[in-house]
Design an enzyme around this catalytic site. Sequence first.
Site, PDB file in Angstrom:
ATOM      1  CG  ASP A  75      -1.760  -1.263   1.294  1.00 30.26           C
ATOM      2  OD1 ASP A  75      -2.239  -1.713   0.246  1.00 30.26           O
ATOM      3  OD2 ASP A  75      -1.886  -1.824   2.399  1.00 30.26           O
TER       4      ASP A  75
ATOM      5  CE  LYS B 172       3.029  -2.715  -4.276  1.00 33.27           C
ATOM      6  NZ  LYS B 172       2.586  -2.369  -2.933  1.00 33.27           N
TER       7      LYS B 172
ATOM      8  N   GLY C  64      -4.139  -4.858  -4.410  1.00 31.79           N
ATOM      9  CA  GLY C  64      -5.129  -3.924  -4.940  1.00 31.79           C
ATOM     10  C   GLY C  64      -4.385  -2.671  -5.359  1.00 31.79           C
ATOM     11  CG  HIS C  65      -1.250  -2.682  -7.621  1.00 30.47           C
ATOM     12  ND1 HIS C  65      -0.374  -3.398  -8.368  1.00 30.47           N
ATOM     13  CD2 HIS C  65      -0.912  -2.914  -6.333  1.00 30.47           C
ATOM     14  CE1 HIS C  65       0.465  -4.041  -7.570  1.00 30.47           C
ATOM     15  NE2 HIS C  65       0.164  -3.762  -6.333  1.00 30.47           N
TER      16      HIS C  65
ATOM     17  CD  GLN D  32       1.094  -9.067  -2.161  1.00 23.01           C
ATOM     18  OE1 GLN D  32       1.906  -9.700  -2.795  1.00 23.01           O
ATOM     19  NE2 GLN D  32      -0.148  -8.938  -2.558  1.00 23.01           N
TER      20      GLN D  32
HETATM   21  P1  IMP Z   1      -2.428 -12.864   2.382  1.00 24.44           P
HETATM   22  O1  IMP Z   1      -1.495 -12.367   1.342  1.00 24.44           O
HETATM   23  O2  IMP Z   1      -3.884 -12.715   2.029  1.00 24.44           O
HETATM   24  O3  IMP Z   1      -2.097 -14.251   2.828  1.00 24.44           O
HETATM   25  O4  IMP Z   1      -2.239 -11.955   3.691  1.00 24.44           O
HETATM   26  C1  IMP Z   1      -1.040 -11.989   4.463  1.00 24.44           C
HETATM   27  C2  IMP Z   1      -0.702 -10.611   4.979  1.00 24.44           C
HETATM   28  O5  IMP Z   1      -0.312  -9.786   3.890  1.00 24.44           O
HETATM   29  C3  IMP Z   1      -1.853  -9.877   5.668  1.00 24.44           C
HETATM   30  O6  IMP Z   1      -1.330  -9.071   6.696  1.00 24.44           O
HETATM   31  C4  IMP Z   1      -2.421  -8.996   4.570  1.00 24.44           C
HETATM   32  O7  IMP Z   1      -3.087  -7.868   5.081  1.00 24.44           O
HETATM   33  C5  IMP Z   1      -1.133  -8.609   3.856  1.00 24.44           C
HETATM   34  N1  IMP Z   1      -1.323  -8.265   2.451  1.00 24.44           N
HETATM   35  C6  IMP Z   1      -1.505  -9.111   1.416  1.00 24.44           C
HETATM   36  N2  IMP Z   1      -1.602  -8.437   0.268  1.00 24.44           N
HETATM   37  C7  IMP Z   1      -1.459  -7.143   0.572  1.00 24.44           C
HETATM   38  C8  IMP Z   1      -1.424  -5.941  -0.225  1.00 24.44           C
HETATM   39  O8  IMP Z   1      -1.519  -5.951  -1.458  1.00 24.44           O
HETATM   40  N3  IMP Z   1      -1.247  -4.782   0.479  1.00 24.44           N
HETATM   41  C9  IMP Z   1      -1.085  -4.756   1.816  1.00 24.44           C
HETATM   42  N4  IMP Z   1      -1.103  -5.837   2.582  1.00 24.44           N
HETATM   43  C10 IMP Z   1      -1.289  -7.021   1.966  1.00 24.44           C
END
Ligand code: IMP
Length: 424
Positions: A13, A16, A40-41, A223
């Site tokens: 977040d 990007k 989520g971009h 991420q």
């Molecule tokens: P997962 O990727 O759904 O398994 O989540 C694992 C961790 O990564 C959690 O803390 C999510 O909130 C975080 N996370 C996954 N994708 C994103 C992203 O695109 N932005 C911010 N946090 C993310």
Amino acid sequence: MSNTILIGAQWGDEGKGKIIDVLTERADWVVRAQGGNNAGHTVEVGNERFVLHLVPSGILHEGKRCVIGNGVVLDPAGLVEEIRGLEARGFPAAGRLFVSDRAHLVLPYHRSLDARGEALKSASGKIGTTLRGIGPAYGDKMARTGLRTGDLLDPAFPDLLRERIDAHNRTLAALGGEPLDPAAVIAGVEAAIPTLAPLVCDTLPLLHEAAARGEEILFEGAQGVMLDIDLGTYPYVTSSNAVSGGACTGSGFPPNRIDRVVGVLKAYTTRVGEGPFPTELSDADGEALRAAGREFGATTGRPRRCGWFDAVVARHAAMSCGVDGWALTKMDVLDGFDRIKLCVAYELDGLRIDTFPANIRAAARCKPVYEEMPGWKTPLGAIRTFDALPPAAQAYLRRIETLTGVPVRILSLGPRRDQTFDLP
Ligand code: IMP
């Protein structure tokens, strides 16, 4: 020719989507190489706002081609929905989006296992995942029991899928979860095949031939470094490599053809989900950052945890990714603050440290060591050059460069494309 990897330097977040959108002007290809629709971009084009989860943001630029690489985990139904949404808004995928036949599938049982796994964890053990099935899908990949996009095209696919559904239903039942109806799952996935089949191919030669022609490739990280499975705040991480190296393993594009790494760094810090966050603010300043920065998840809508800038985290990103230059985002969110803090090191059990500890319990005990700087108390949104920044904002930016040893090359002072400019 310049092939660029763009990474998130914090916990995701960082903005990007917006920087990728700007860099795409100069690129011919935009490639996603890791993560899935947990990302989520957000991109604002004119008065329109787009949130992309799986499709690279290059799709919003006419003529640019996009690749979903082998390192991505892909929810077929989710991707079809995204493709249809983009088509409806005038951005068709045909001939412009190519999906690696080696990318693993996220299937409904992965989502069920993600939810069940989180539900069974104690309150302090929860990761706070996006519940998109990402961890279980990468788990199957590593356990060598996954199904890949290319399998969708195989006549044996329904049988292969049924076998996996049966196996995962046994696991779900053992965890006290609801087994899935195999026929419904198979029908749901098969419904996605007509849309996806024409896009699925071996993306390796596409990228190699593009590079040989001198076309530019931009790798769109998802991420952030602190969510990387190896270098992040394990186990409070996602299940893929968000560091720059993930762009190569996740696309089959070799490291010696990469020309630069851009790290996207927010002028303060946020995190969604659980896990240590040394500079987190649970006071009025944290609330003010959330409100001014509109810090709510683009994928899940969850409020993001907010805190001051953390140079320890940024240095960790610089080291693990070889960042050549920062794209510093959302500095305008700090416009209203009288004083701004920067964390320069941590205090851990009475000792000062300047690197991020691997041990998660130690990381949770780290107390930030802050420096304080005066705020600029001026709206930055209309500024387009470094020299036009108020002196306090210039000093803040320069301090970030000194603390991280990496220059700021791009500055973003608002959500629109035209609010981003290069620094000399
Ligand atoms: P997962 O990727 O759904 O398994 O989540 C694992 C961790 O990564 C959690 O803390 C999510 O909130 C975080 N996370 C996954 N994708 C994103 C992203 O695109 N932005 C911010 N946090 C993310």
